[in-house]
Design a protein around this motif. Sequence first.
Motif, mmCIF file in Angstrom:
data_model
loop_
_atom_site.group_PDB
_atom_site.id
_atom_site.type_symbol
_atom_site.label_atom_id
_atom_site.label_comp_id
_atom_site.label_asym_id
_atom_site.label_seq_id
_atom_site.Cartn_x
_atom_site.Cartn_y
_atom_site.Cartn_z
ATOM 1 N N HIS A 174 -8.722 -14.515 -56.788
ATOM 2 C CA HIS A 174 -9.985 -14.085 -57.383
ATOM 3 C C HIS A 174 -10.529 -12.838 -56.667
ATOM 4 C CE1 HIS A 174 -13.636 -14.190 -59.629
ATOM 5 N NE2 HIS A 174 -14.343 -14.188 -58.518
ATOM 6 N N GLY A 175 -10.337 -12.788 -55.334
ATOM 7 C CA GLY A 175 -10.877 -11.680 -54.541
ATOM 8 C C GLY A 175 -10.300 -10.323 -54.939
ATOM 9 N N ILE A 176 -8.970 -10.271 -55.140
ATOM 10 C CA ILE A 176 -8.339 -8.982 -55.494
ATOM 11 C C ILE A 176 -8.884 -8.526 -56.851
ATOM 12 C CG2 ILE A 176 -6.153 -7.820 -56.050
ATOM 13 C CD1 ILE A 176 -4.756 -9.776 -54.116
ATOM 14 N N LEU A 209 -9.777 -5.391 -49.600
ATOM 15 C CA LEU A 209 -8.496 -4.750 -49.927
ATOM 16 C C LEU A 209 -7.784 -4.285 -48.649
ATOM 17 C CD1 LEU A 209 -9.355 -2.842 -53.233
ATOM 18 C CD2 LEU A 209 -8.121 -4.999 -52.965
ATOM 19 N N PHE A 210 -8.563 -3.940 -47.627
ATOM 20 C CA PHE A 210 -7.963 -3.598 -46.328
ATOM 21 C C PHE A 210 -7.223 -4.828 -45.765
ATOM 22 C CE2 PHE A 210 -8.466 -3.309 -41.634
ATOM 23 C CZ PHE A 210 -7.662 -2.206 -41.416
ATOM 24 N N PHE A 211 -7.842 -6.020 -45.900
ATOM 25 C CA PHE A 211 -7.187 -7.257 -45.438
ATOM 26 C C PHE A 211 -5.896 -7.523 -46.204
ATOM 27 C CE2 PHE A 211 -11.577 -8.848 -44.218
ATOM 28 C CZ PHE A 211 -11.363 -8.599 -42.877
ATOM 29 N N VAL A 212 -5.921 -7.218 -47.509
ATOM 30 C CA VAL A 212 -4.721 -7.451 -48.325
ATOM 31 C C VAL A 212 -3.571 -6.594 -47.775
ATOM 32 C CG1 VAL A 212 -3.700 -7.194 -50.623
ATOM 33 C CG2 VAL A 212 -5.997 -8.139 -50.385
ATOM 34 N N GLY A 213 -3.873 -5.332 -47.435
ATOM 35 C CA GLY A 213 -2.863 -4.444 -46.851
ATOM 36 C C GLY A 213 -2.337 -5.030 -45.546
ATOM 37 N N TYR A 214 -3.270 -5.528 -44.713
ATOM 38 C CA TYR A 214 -2.868 -6.134 -43.439
ATOM 39 C C TYR A 214 -1.975 -7.351 -43.686
ATOM 40 C CZ TYR A 214 -3.025 -8.968 -39.252
ATOM 41 O OH TYR A 214 -2.643 -9.746 -38.190
ATOM 42 N N LEU A 215 -2.383 -8.193 -44.634
ATOM 43 C CA LEU A 215 -1.606 -9.412 -44.906
ATOM 44 C C LEU A 215 -0.189 -9.084 -45.362
ATOM 45 C CD1 LEU A 215 -4.187 -11.833 -46.581
ATOM 46 C CD2 LEU A 215 -3.234 -11.936 -44.282
ATOM 47 N N LEU A 216 -0.053 -8.038 -46.194
ATOM 48 C CA LEU A 216 1.292 -7.650 -46.661
ATOM 49 C C LEU A 216 2.159 -7.219 -45.465
ATOM 50 C CD1 LEU A 216 0.345 -5.765 -49.941
ATOM 51 C CD2 LEU A 216 1.821 -7.774 -49.800
ATOM 52 N N LEU A 217 1.579 -6.435 -44.553
ATOM 53 C CA LEU A 217 2.345 -5.986 -43.380
ATOM 54 C C LEU A 217 2.674 -7.170 -42.460
ATOM 55 C CD1 LEU A 217 0.483 -2.677 -42.390
ATOM 56 C CD2 LEU A 217 2.763 -2.916 -43.388
ATOM 57 N N HIS A 218 1.674 -8.051 -42.250
ATOM 58 C CA HIS A 218 1.848 -9.209 -41.377
ATOM 59 C C HIS A 218 2.930 -10.144 -41.937
ATOM 60 C CE1 HIS A 218 1.125 -12.342 -38.631
ATOM 61 N NE2 HIS A 218 -0.001 -12.850 -39.098
ATOM 62 N N ILE A 269 -24.950 -3.562 -55.084
ATOM 63 C CA ILE A 269 -23.740 -2.794 -55.423
ATOM 64 C C ILE A 269 -23.073 -2.300 -54.139
ATOM 65 C CG2 ILE A 269 -22.891 -0.704 -56.584
ATOM 66 C CD1 ILE A 269 -25.095 -1.202 -58.689
ATOM 67 N N LEU A 270 -23.906 -1.831 -53.198
ATOM 68 C CA LEU A 270 -23.350 -1.361 -51.922
ATOM 69 C C LEU A 270 -22.666 -2.534 -51.194
ATOM 70 C CD1 LEU A 270 -23.090 0.965 -49.870
ATOM 71 C CD2 LEU A 270 -25.175 0.117 -48.811
ATOM 72 N N LEU A 271 -23.336 -3.691 -51.184
ATOM 73 C CA LEU A 271 -22.765 -4.861 -50.496
ATOM 74 C C LEU A 271 -21.437 -5.276 -51.125
ATOM 75 C CD1 LEU A 271 -26.015 -6.954 -50.010
ATOM 76 C CD2 LEU A 271 -24.675 -5.854 -48.221
ATOM 77 N N LYS A 272 -21.390 -5.257 -52.470
ATOM 78 C CA LYS A 272 -20.148 -5.640 -53.148
ATOM 79 C C LYS A 272 -19.040 -4.628 -52.890
ATOM 80 C CE LYS A 272 -21.941 -8.750 -56.561
ATOM 81 N NZ LYS A 272 -21.988 -9.185 -57.926
ATOM 82 N N THR A 273 -19.419 -3.342 -52.771
ATOM 83 C CA THR A 273 -18.420 -2.313 -52.468
ATOM 84 C C THR A 273 -17.860 -2.522 -51.051
ATOM 85 O OG1 THR A 273 -19.640 -0.813 -53.893
ATOM 86 C CG2 THR A 273 -18.006 0.189 -52.476
ATOM 87 N N VAL A 274 -18.745 -2.891 -50.120
ATOM 88 C CA VAL A 274 -18.297 -3.182 -48.749
ATOM 89 C C VAL A 274 -17.316 -4.359 -48.781
ATOM 90 C CG1 VAL A 274 -19.083 -4.150 -46.528
ATOM 91 C CG2 VAL A 274 -20.337 -2.257 -47.583
ATOM 92 N N MET A 275 -17.659 -5.405 -49.561
ATOM 93 C CA MET A 275 -16.774 -6.574 -49.662
ATOM 94 C C MET A 275 -15.429 -6.188 -50.257
ATOM 95 S SD MET A 275 -18.790 -9.985 -50.309
ATOM 96 C CE MET A 275 -17.641 -10.702 -49.176
ATOM 97 N N ALA A 276 -15.463 -5.352 -51.307
ATOM 98 C CA ALA A 276 -14.226 -4.966 -51.989
ATOM 99 C C ALA A 276 -13.338 -4.131 -51.059
ATOM 100 C CB ALA A 276 -14.559 -4.176 -53.255
#
Length: 233
Positions: free
Chosen positions: A184-186, A29-38, A18-25
């Motif tokens: 699928h990731g989001i 989602l941080f990458f998604v924010g970066y991608l939107l700005l980029h 659960i901890l590992l999946k939370t780290v992945m999530a």
Amino acid sequence: MATSTVPARETRRGPNNILLKTVMAASGLFFVGYLLLHMYGNLQILFGRGAFDDYAHHLRVFGEGMVPENGVLWIARILLLASLVAHVWAGMVLWRRAGAARSTRYAGKRKTTYGSVYAKAMRWGGLAILLFVIFHILHFTTQTITLAGEHVSPAERVISSFQLWWAVLIYVVAMIAVGMHLVHGIYAACMTLGLNTTVKRGEQIRLISIAVTTLIVVGFLIPPFAILFGFVD
Ligand code: HEM
């Protein structure tokens, strides 16, 4: 009949799933924010070379007076790298555990399920994106790989590259991989974070994942095609 003598608990050492999946999530989602700005930043090229070069310059002098030149850029780079390491590490541990769990559970034939096809696509797609990001940084940031010569101006780097149809093709293939990973990731990240409180909410999350992915993929692909078809000069 079991095919392995390794006890299941042996593979459960270290942080729990659960901890590992939370780290992945969270990192995903941080990458998604970066991608939107980029993606938004890249669209500046549609307003001409000057607009794009101004934007690239502002990224470097952002927060001037409070932080040294390139300071905010380096903070963003360090955060991105830390998120990438966390995302890949957690993904690898979960991948290894899934493999170990399978070898103890099934005798003979391995079952192919809808979920296992998705999981495979996420893992191999993720590795492909990692290779693309390495290529991409060597291409645009360090200019170690020059598709169309070295250029001081960031706009010139982008325009000269995307005047080549095969460079556009490389980026189209990469954006398809990014899109498949994101859609699928989001959704999976929102599930992990427990946002699917009702069935209806789950469906809304599915739609939001598709909408955000479409926005990112289409937004990223507009500049290469606009350049290829001569709308940016
Ligand atoms: C058609 C799609 C894309 C285009 C045209 C594009 C363009 C660029 C350009 C021009 C730079 C260099 C910025 C500079 O140094 O001034 C850059 C940097 C970068 N891009 Fe992209 N990009 C695209 C997609 C992506 C995607 C999908 C990812 C991530 C999966 C990504 C991740 C990065 C990273 C990590 C950097 C390095 C940032 C830095 O440290 O300066 N890019 N991109």
